[in-house]
Scaffold this motif. Structure first.
Motif, PDB file in Angstrom:
ATOM      1  N   ASN A 125       0.662  -1.202   0.091  1.00 43.61           N
ATOM      2  CA  ASN A 125       0.083  -0.409  -0.296  1.00 43.61           C
ATOM      3  C   ASN A 125       1.090   1.016   0.086  1.00 43.61           C
ATOM      4  N   THR A 126       2.294   1.240   0.731  1.00 39.34           N
ATOM      5  CA  THR A 126       2.842   2.358   1.101  1.00 39.34           C
ATOM      6  C   THR A 126       3.195   3.117  -0.649  1.00 39.34           C
ATOM      7  N   VAL A 127       3.631   1.923  -1.292  1.00 36.46           N
ATOM      8  CA  VAL A 127       4.142   1.813  -2.156  1.00 36.46           C
ATOM      9  C   VAL A 127       3.868   2.177  -3.717  1.00 36.46           C
ATOM     10  N   ARG A 128       2.346   1.326  -3.732  1.00 36.52           N
ATOM     11  CA  ARG A 128       1.316   1.709  -4.414  1.00 36.52           C
ATOM     12  C   ARG A 128       0.904   3.660  -4.497  1.00 36.52           C
ATOM     13  N   ILE A 129       0.851   4.315  -2.431  1.00 34.32           N
ATOM     14  CA  ILE A 129       0.155   5.394  -2.702  1.00 34.32           C
ATOM     15  C   ILE A 129       1.933   6.335  -3.257  1.00 34.32           C
ATOM     16  N   ALA A 130       2.653   5.491  -3.063  1.00 31.22           N
ATOM     17  CA  ALA A 130       4.403   6.802  -3.444  1.00 31.22           C
ATOM     18  C   ALA A 130       3.984   6.772  -4.332  1.00 31.22           C
ATOM     19  N   VAL A 131       3.663   5.480  -5.755  1.00 36.30           N
ATOM     20  CA  VAL A 131       4.075   5.172  -7.068  1.00 36.30           C
ATOM     21  C   VAL A 131       3.490   6.115  -7.389  1.00 36.30           C
ATOM     22  N   ALA A 132       1.629   6.570  -7.114  1.00 32.88           N
ATOM     23  CA  ALA A 132       0.114   7.680  -7.817  1.00 32.88           C
ATOM     24  C   ALA A 132       1.158   8.826  -7.837  1.00 32.88           C
ATOM     25  N   ASP A 133       1.667   8.825  -5.900  1.00 34.05           N
ATOM     26  CA  ASP A 133       1.836  10.267  -6.378  1.00 34.05           C
ATOM     27  C   ASP A 133       3.016  10.822  -6.692  1.00 34.05           C
ATOM     28  N   LEU A 134       3.952  10.443  -7.373  1.00 35.11           N
ATOM     29  CA  LEU A 134       5.063  10.217  -8.197  1.00 35.11           C
ATOM     30  C   LEU A 134       4.359  10.778  -9.534  1.00 35.11           C
ATOM     31  N   LEU A 135       3.047   9.794 -10.084  1.00 35.18           N
ATOM     32  CA  LEU A 135       2.724  10.186 -11.208  1.00 35.18           C
ATOM     33  C   LEU A 135       2.370  11.277 -11.396  1.00 35.18           C
ATOM     34  N   THR A 136       1.644  12.518 -10.475  1.00 35.99           N
ATOM     35  CA  THR A 136       1.663  13.433 -10.340  1.00 35.99           C
ATOM     36  C   THR A 136       2.262  15.226 -10.569  1.00 35.99           C
TER      37      THR A 136
END
Length: 274
Positions: A100-111
């Motif tokens: 979940n941490t990696v998913r949120i971090a990657v989603a945040d990076l895509l912004t």
């Protein structure tokens, strides 16, 4: 006078210079301080900041290796080594937490491109009043406390909240949004975009102001349109800034924090209790 005597006389007239190996270190330090003293003085606040707020708190990491008891203090508590690390890595929920941490971090990076796009759009606006208004409205959310932001998310996500009013307006049905696990990452990322995208665009607007206006004039003479100027003049002009900010963003990929999640969890319990 012979050629040899002339050469000898010329050698005697040359000033005697000492190499850096023969100059005392104290003398070199003194000369360097005299030459660059103001630069070193400007460096002092930065060093003090890092010592107090970055290196100082690292002493507290010792707590992770002890069975901390407030009554005994840090040095009086029992040293347990890697006990807490082993307990965390062997926990049943460790895999889920990491994913979940990696998913949120990657989603945040895509912004990451969003502040760049906003800066480019603001830069294309020539009406000063409208431009200043947009900048102010997009900067303001950054100064809102995280607790207030989470409170707004909680209230807007209720069944009778603003988000459900919008969903119903477009033909949807009301539902408690925070109680839907599938929507958690979406709400987290979108609220973060709303709060930070305007503030993040400031550095790109500063970089845009440094692009040479003569390049735009030359592009206009060559028949380039606004979109072509954007591709071939504006973006290359701010590309070093974009790359630098991207590297810094990737470096802090896993530093998403836990405060927002915990506050949203408390908001979820408040909705459930009500």
């Amino acid at each position: 006078m012979s050629t040899k005597s002339k050469a000898a006389a010329a050698e005697e007239k040359k000033p005697i210079t000492l190499s850096s190996e023969h100059v005392p270190l104290s003398y070199r330090i003194k000369k360097d301080l005299q030459r660059n003293g103001m630069i070193y003085a400007m460096l002092i606040p930065v060093l003090v900041y890092y010592v107090i707020f970055k290196f100082g708190p690292m002493f507290g990491l010792y707590i992770s290796f002890i069975d901390y008891k407030p009554a005994r203090g840090i040095f009086g508590s029992k040293f347990v080594g890697l006990k807490w690390f082993k307990s965390f890595f062997s926990d049943y929920y460790f895999g889920r937490l990491l994913i979940n941490t990696v998913r949120i971090a990657v989603a945040d990076l895509l912004t990451f491109p969003l502040p760049v796009i906003l800066a480019l759009l603001i830069n294309e606006v020539h009406h000063k009043g409208f431009k200043k208004s947009v900048q102010t409205l997009t900067y303001l959310p950054h100064f809102i406390s995280l607790i207030v932001v989470v409170g707004m998310i909680t209230d807007f996500s209720m069944t009778s909240g603003l988000f459900n009013d919008i969903i119903v307006f477009f033909g949807g049905e009301r539902s408690p949004l925070l109680q839907n696990p599938a929507l958690y990452r979406t709400i987290y990322v979108l609220s973060d975009i709303w709060q930070q995208v305007g503030w993040g665009s400031i550095i790109y607007l500063s970089a845009l102001s440094g692009v040479d206006a003569q390049l735009y004039d030359a592009a206009s003479i060559d028949g380039a349109g606004r979109f072509q100027k954007l591709l071939h003049v504006t973006l290359p002009g701010i590309m070093p800034t974009i790359i630098t900010m991207l590297i810094l963003r990737i470096g802090s990929l896993m530093s998403i924090g836990y405060e927002k999640t915990i506050l949203q969890l408390s908001g979820f319990h408040r909705i459930t209790d009500s």
